[in-house]
Write an enzyme that holds these catalytic residues in place. Structure first.
Site, short mmCIF file in Angstrom:
data_model
loop_
_atom_site.label_atom_id
_atom_site.label_comp_id
_atom_site.label_asym_id
_atom_site.label_seq_id
_atom_site.Cartn_x
_atom_site.Cartn_y
_atom_site.Cartn_z
N HIS A 189 -5.90 17.44 -3.15
CA HIS A 189 -6.00 18.55 -2.20
C HIS A 189 -6.83 18.14 -0.98
CE1 HIS A 189 -4.33 21.12 -5.07
NE2 HIS A 189 -5.40 21.39 -5.78
N GLU A 431 16.30 -4.39 3.99
CA GLU A 431 14.92 -4.70 3.62
C GLU A 431 14.83 -5.86 2.64
OE1 GLU A 431 13.11 -1.12 2.07
OE2 GLU A 431 14.90 -0.55 0.98
N ASP A 455 9.32 -3.97 3.18
CA ASP A 455 9.92 -4.74 2.09
C ASP A 455 10.52 -6.04 2.58
OD1 ASP A 455 9.47 -3.48 -0.40
OD2 ASP A 455 10.75 -1.82 0.24
N CYS A 502 12.35 1.25 10.52
CA CYS A 502 11.46 2.28 10.01
C CYS A 502 10.26 1.71 9.26
CB CYS A 502 12.22 3.26 9.12
SG CYS A 502 12.93 2.46 7.68
#
Ligand code: PEP
Ligand code: MG
Length: 574
Positions: A189, A431, A455, A502
């Protein structure tokens, strides 16, 4: 001076004096009672007072933050109505003639131990909720005041074993410069709240509460997960300068909201955001991302005991597509396995999980999990501009199989009369070196590529990206990485499909000019980096940077690439 490292939970630099939140350990001593009913009444009154507190906090959070965060307090309120907890205490008072404090401690301890003993991280974290609710009731029973972080007199860095959900939610955002805790991680949290409130935070420091004293000076970097206790003058100066630069840059960057991402000589670039949860939408909007280039759906599957249902997935995908429509939203199918293991999915323990059954490999084996996600995606597709991305493709066969399952799912939906968009784009993540090397072939079967450099680097350099010992070999500047990226972009261009990146490299300011030169026009990154990237791109000329390509491709070593990047930086990208 001590340098500590913890889990980076919320980015940003902070420098300030420690406010130590004492661990809430009200001492409970068993005592004899005169009247069972009087003790039960006392307990009830404390529960009701706790309910009133929580009601107030919940409304405050609803008004000032959002409904998701308010849900934490709703959950605490529900606990106060839970017969197992409440009647459990009342029964103990009666059967064992026990005082309310002791009865509450024993019942709460039982629940806390049960939750803490669970394998599932999400359920383990619920122990903290029970403890918080019990402490609240206890404080009312003992007439103690709750530490009020909502009205602080001076700027502070909060240091706590763990901040309770209500402490984090109500703290005075203007006065809290940073947060440091002994326990907690990215999904706690405290981390979620800190990110939402944009307060730098480093969690999981193990014993920070023992290492610092009230009033000590601390410097922290929430992105690096670094904390320096009682920094010397030199460190202090460095941190001050970094903080100033950060603030200056943040303000300066606001001017780039709403501007097109276009080079000096008119080449348009698309800057999109990587997100992990629906909550991140706020950051997408705030940083003016032009879409979502990567939604990592595995986060939907984490912190729980069973997979999300088709309906739950549908709701999340729909929420993102609707909020951003007509902007493009690329949703990646489940990328689980590797470092992201989920017990309920029963992925067997593997010697080399990164080389094992992860991502598309898992989905092609567990067809039902895959098809459930595809159904949810297809149903949601009518609400916006959806692209579906398959992770960790290494062979054409895998791609064709994934596409076949997608077509099968579409046909099943058609039979049921359920509609889906007919303009969904299909892409693969590049990747793995094998995929990069056959990207000319893969390009014939998809609408776009998305290069996952996180990756791609680990598989090209044969370095486990989480293994600290070989960290130095994980190198985005390795000439092989650069050449593979260049090859993939060229193959996509030759085939007339679009190509995005990305992985983390896409948001790295040093690398943006080189990637632009390679021909990349779609960059997807942490939303916090979007405006910085826009500023860089608007200051570049494509015609000029493109001249550097042969130089980069001719580099023999990573160090040469870095030298060249430094040279380009000095000369404005060329
Ligand atoms: C990548 O590999 O670059 C990527 C974006 O995927 P993840 O970091 O989720 O593995
Ligand atoms: Mg990846």
């Amino acid at each position: 001076m001590a340098v500590l490292s913890g889990k980076s939970a919320s980015p940003g630099i902070a420098l300030g004096k420690v406010l130590l939140i004492p661990r809430d350990c009200a001492v409970v001593q068993r005592r004899s009672i005169q009247s069972v009913s009087a003790e039960q009444v006392r307990f009830r009154a404390a529960v009701e007072a706790s309910m009133r507190d929580l009601g107030t906090i919940k409304n405050q959070v609803l008004a000032e933050i959002d409904a998701d965060k308010a849900a934490i307090f709703e959950a605490h309120l529900l606990m106060l109505e839970d017969p197992e907890l409440i009647s459990g205490v009342e029964n103990k008072i009666e059967s064992e003639k026990m005082d309310a404090e002791s009865a509450l401690s024993e019942v709460a301890d039982y629940f806390i131990r049960t939750f803490e003993g669970m394998d599932n991280e999400y359920l383990r974290e619920r122990a903290a909720d029970v403890s918080e609710v019990a402490q609240r009731i206890l404080r009312h029973l003992q007439g103690k005041k709750t530490v009020d972080l909502s009205c602080l007199r001076e700027d502070v860095v909060l240091v706590a074993h763990d901040l309770t959900a209500s402490q984090t939610a109500t703290l005075d955002k203007r006065k809290v410069l940073g947060i440091l805790t002994d326990v907690g991680g990215k999904t706690s949290h405290t981390a979620i709240m800190a990110r939402t409130l944009e307060i730098p935070a480093v969690l999981g420091l193990q014993n920070i509460t023992e290492l610092v004293h009230e009033g000590d000076l601390v410097a922290l970097d929430g992105e690096l997960g670094e904390v320096i206790v009682q920094p010397d003058t030199r460190i202090l100066e460095t941190y001050r300068a970094r903080k100033q630069t950060e603030e200056h840059l943040r303000n300066e960057l606001k001017a780039f909201i709403g501007l097109p991402t276009i080079t000096e000589d008119g080449r348009t670039v698309c800057l999109e955001a990587n997100i992990g949860t629906v909550d991140d939408l706020a950051l997408v909007q705030k940083n003016d991302a032009e879409g979502v280039g990567l939604y990592r759906t595995e986060f939907l599957f984490m912190n729980r005991t069973h997979a999300p249902t088709e309906q739950e997935q549908f709701e999340s995908y729909k929420a993102i597509l609707t909020a951003l429509s007509p902007r493009p939203v690329t949703i990646r199918t489940l990328d689980i396995g590797g470092d992201k293991a989920l017990e309920y999915l029963h992925i067997e323990k593997e010697e080399n999980p990164f080389l094992g059954c992860r991502a598309i490999r898992y989905c092609l084996r567990e067809r039902e999990v895959f098809k459930t996600q595809l159904r949810a995606l297809l149903r949601a597709s009518v609400y916006g501009n959806l692209a579906i991305l398959f992770p960790l493709i290494t062979t054409l066969g895998e791609l064709l199989e994934a596409k076949k399952i997608l077509e099968e799912t579409k046909s099943e939906l058609r039979d049921l009369g359920i509609s889906y968009s007919d303009s969904i784009q299909i892409g693969v993540m590049i990747e793995v070196p094998s995929a990069a090397m056959i990207s000319d072939i893969l390009a014939k079967y998809v609408d776009f590529f998305s290069i996952g450099t996180n990756d791609l680097i680990q598989y090209t350099c044969a370095v486990d990206r989480l293994n600290g010992t070989v960290n130095a070999l994980y190198d985005p500047f390795h000439p092989a990485v650069l050449r593979l990226i260049h090859l993939v972009i060229k193959n996509a261009q030759n085939a007339g499909i679009s190509v995005a990146m990305c992985g983390e490299m896409a948001g790295d300011p040093k690398l943006i000019p080189m990637l632009l030169a390679f021909g990349l026009t779609e960059f997807s990154m942490n939303p916090a980096f979007i405006l910085r990237a826009r500023k860089i791109i608007r200051g570049l000329s494509y015609e000029k940077v493109v001249e550097t390509v042969p130089k980069f491709l001719g580099c023999e070593q990573a160090a040469d690439v870095q030298d060249l990047l430094r040279h380009c930086e000095r000369s404005g990208g060329t």
